[in-house]
Design a protein around this motif. Structure first.
Motif: not given
Lengths: 409, 277
Positions: B26-30, B51-68
């Motif tokens: 599974v890949t993740f990209l924004t 990629a067998d499944l694709i995660e697409i990030g919905m951009p957010f100004s304040d991604p509290m649970a994400d790293g740099p």
């Protein structure tokens, strides 16, 4: 006005939140799963503490002998004469140890952290007052303390940064976003997610996931309880108006809450209008925002059409936040409290006026409240009593004010 | 619950992986990182790259649970004009080329709340989205989006973490569908990784509670780890490490180099290589 009608619809304004942490549609627990078990544990521990008389007794003891409570209720005679209308009283929470109302809450939360056997404390800070109050209680109870603070705020609140370091806290500069309070809160939440087992997060304002908004309010309500008693002693009756500044709104909810069910008492929460609401450069979430979800709760937020959070602006670092505590959003929509605003310039004028006329250098945050008092007091009758929360002292702000006035110090 | 039937793509994909005797990748990209057009090219090539499944990030100004890494990717995308409408546009464009690879939108609640829950669910379903992962909606807030999403025929994929103990797991799994995303470390995305043995224990624990496939993510950066994880769990998720490739290949204004799309595909191919021998 529709005000009286709205107020009849509910029997009390003091019952919230419900068991899910909701004040009407506001509040809640919008956090990552990693934090959920911990949030539930905090709630459980806080409920137990509330039902344990020894917890309140210990807190009261520290509030009295360490923080210096009760803070005085002071009749501001010269300002009252100057305005020529309503009688103006200050609730002097700037006289607390550490110079603001923030210590009321940090003492309460650190006692809770100790009950939960947590070994490390984190906090976010904007103006640095909450950071200092947290670093102070961490020194008192010998717990390591990490304070997240935006780089913009570090620059304009140098004295408080130095204070925190003197108290033994580690101040971590936050560069993301605009380097202000919202970014510091993001970073504190990231720390917490990574250190859930050991760490207690002392949130400084009446916002965040349930139970924080209610817990911080309850710890700050000592302000309103004292003011009520002191006003009865001074005037033999309740005040007609309460005025307090609002960033997240902890000092305001602390003053307001004990009076919410007294219909004769009007309340004004003063948001920071920055350069002016119409310029977009402000921090007035209720006046200029709409409901959204951030930092664990649903509340009014400054945001664009896509739900992206906008940067707030205020000369006061403590008010520079694009959200507001959820209970204020509810009190706004229910019509119980009037939310108004004051600009940077108006706050600066009030800051100087208060310094010269009362010998009290106020923090820039309550200078916003005083700016609003200066607007309404002249037109109110002489027997109208205003009680304003002087929630912080201005020593920390002298550099910012000097710069704004074009003075070098 | 009178739930609409979902697209079935997630279930079909995991069944196919099982039949092929391998774990999924599974890949993740924004969405919209580093810009809309470049992202579209990256997205369209992901299935081919492995990629067998694709995660697409919905951009957010304040991604509290994400790293740099993912914070920066969100900001790059927003700066380049990303928004919810354009994210859904990207999904529609992908679906015109690929009717099988599951697409999962991942992010925070406020942009969805701002778009309007009902409108979002309708538009997402129509665009060809198969599932949602919304980091700041725990089971305690299921009435907000989870239940309406299930009713609208979208899977609601929940995160389980090391702090989700046996007592809490049933609460977390109750309204979860599609698969379970196991966050293998305490912390934000992209910062550290867990030991293999801990992950195996955790996956086994989850499997005792649910028949749903389990995907494992957070901190995975190499083909070898992908292979290890995908042999224990049903799929391995890589996000920050791929996003880092984008960060390394844009200039200071966020403009991509000419070879960025190929660089990302090459890296995805490398990560997936251990799975299809």
């Amino acid at each position: 006005m529709g005000r009286g009608v709205t107020m009849k619809q509910v029997n009390t304004f003091r019952e919230g939140p419900n068991e899910n942490g909701h004040f009407g549609m506001f509040g809640g627990r919008f956090v990552a799963e990693t934090l959920m078990p911990l949030i539930l544990a905090v709630e459980q521990a806080y409920d137990a503490a509330q039902n344990d008389p020894s917890f309140q007794a210990e807190l009261d003891d520290y509030l009295k002998h360490y923080a210096g409570r009760p803070s005085p209720l002071y009749f501001a005679r010269r300002l009252t004469e100057h305005f020529g209308g309503a009688k103006v009283y200050f609730k002097r929470d700037e006289l607390n140890h550490t110079g603001s109302h923030k210590i009321n809450n940090t003492l309460g939360q650190i006692l809770l952290a100790r009950r939960m056997k947590k070994t490390r404390i984190i906090a976010e800070t904007g103006a640095g007052q909450h950071g200092v109050a947290t670093a102070t209680v961490c020194a008192l109870f010998d717990l390591p303390c990490v304070v997240y603070m935006g780089t913009t705020d570090i620059e304009r609140q140098q004295p408080n940064v130095f204070r925190m370091r003197l108290l033994g806290a580690e101040v971590v500069p936050v560069t993301s976003g605009t380097g202000t309070l919202k970014d510091a809160m993001n970073e504190a939440l990231r720390d917490w997610v990574a250190n859930v087992e050991s760490t207690f997060y002392i949130i400084g304002t009446a916002a965040g996931p349930h139970p924080y908004p209610a817990m911080v309010r309850n710890f700050q309500s000592v302000i309103g309880r004292e003011a009520r008693e002191q006003m009865m002693e001074a005037e033999g009756r309740l005040p007609d108006s309460l005025v307090a500044c609002i960033g997240g709104g902890s000092n305001a909810i602390g003053l307001f809450h004990p009076f919410l069910d007294d219909p004769s008492v009007r309340m004004y929460g003063v948001e920071a209008a920055g350069h002016g609401i119409e310029t977009g450069a402000h921090a007035a979430s209720l006046t200029g925002g709409r409901p959204g979800v951030l930092h664990g709760n649903r509340t009014y937020l400054l945001q664009n059409d896509d739900g992206q959070i906008l940067d707030a602006h205020s000369i006061s670092a403590g008010l520079d936040y694009p959200g507001i505590g959820p209970e204020h959003s509810w009190l706004h929509e229910s019509g119980r409290v009037d939310y108004v605003s004051a600009t940077d310039v108006e706050a600066l004028d009030a800051f100087q006026l208060c310094s010269r006329m009362e010998g009290i250098i106020p923090a820039l945050e309550p200078s916003h409240a005083l700016a609003y008092v200066s607007k309404i007091a002249p037109d109110l009758p002489k027997d109208h009593i205003i009680c304003m929360n002087m929630c912080g002292r201005g020593d920390k702000d002298i550099f910012t004010v000097a710069e704004a006035l074009g003075t070098e110090i | 619950m009178t739930a609409a039937t979902d697209s079935g793509r997630i279930e079909k994909r995991f069944a196919a992986l099982k039949a092929a005797g391998r774990g999924g990748f599974v890949t993740f990209l924004t969405a919209g990182d580093p810009d809309h057009e470049t992202f579209e090219k990256i997205l369209l090539g992901l299935p081919d790259a492995g990629a067998d499944l694709i995660e697409i990030g919905m951009p957010f100004s304040d991604p509290m649970a994400d790293g740099p890494a993912i914070q920066a990717s969100s900001l790059r995308a927003l700066k380049a004009g990303a928004n919810m409408g354009r994210t859904l546009e990207l999904v529609r464009s992908f679906r015109a080329h690929d009717g099988d690879t599951p697409i999962i939108l991942m992010g925070y609640y406020n942009p969805i709340y701002s778009y309007g829950v009902d409108a979002f669910l309708k538009d997402a379903r129509e665009a060809g989205v198969d599932g949602l992962i919304v980091v700041d909606l725990p089971p305690e807030e299921d009435a907000e989006l989870c239940v309406p999403a299930l009713q609208a025929g979208l899977n609601f994929i929940r995160l389980a973490t090391p702090t989700t103990d046996d007592e809490r797991l049933p609460t977390v799994l109750k309204n979860t569908s599609g698969f379970v995303y196991y966050v293998s470390v305490l912390g934000i995305t992209g910062t550290k990784s867990a030991a293999e043995v801990e992950i195996r224990d955790a996956v086994e624990r989850l499997q005792r509670h649910t028949a749903l496939p389990v995907a494992v993510g957070f901190g995975i950066r190499t083909a070898e780890t992908v292979r290890e994880i995908a042999s224990t769990a049903d799929a391995a998720v890589v996000g920050s490490a791929i996003v880092d490739r984008i960060a390394a290949d844009v200039d200071e204004n966020g403009r991509p180099s000419a070879k960025l799309v190929e660089t990302v595909h090459k890296y995805v191919r490398e990560l997936a290589s251990g799975l299809r021998s």
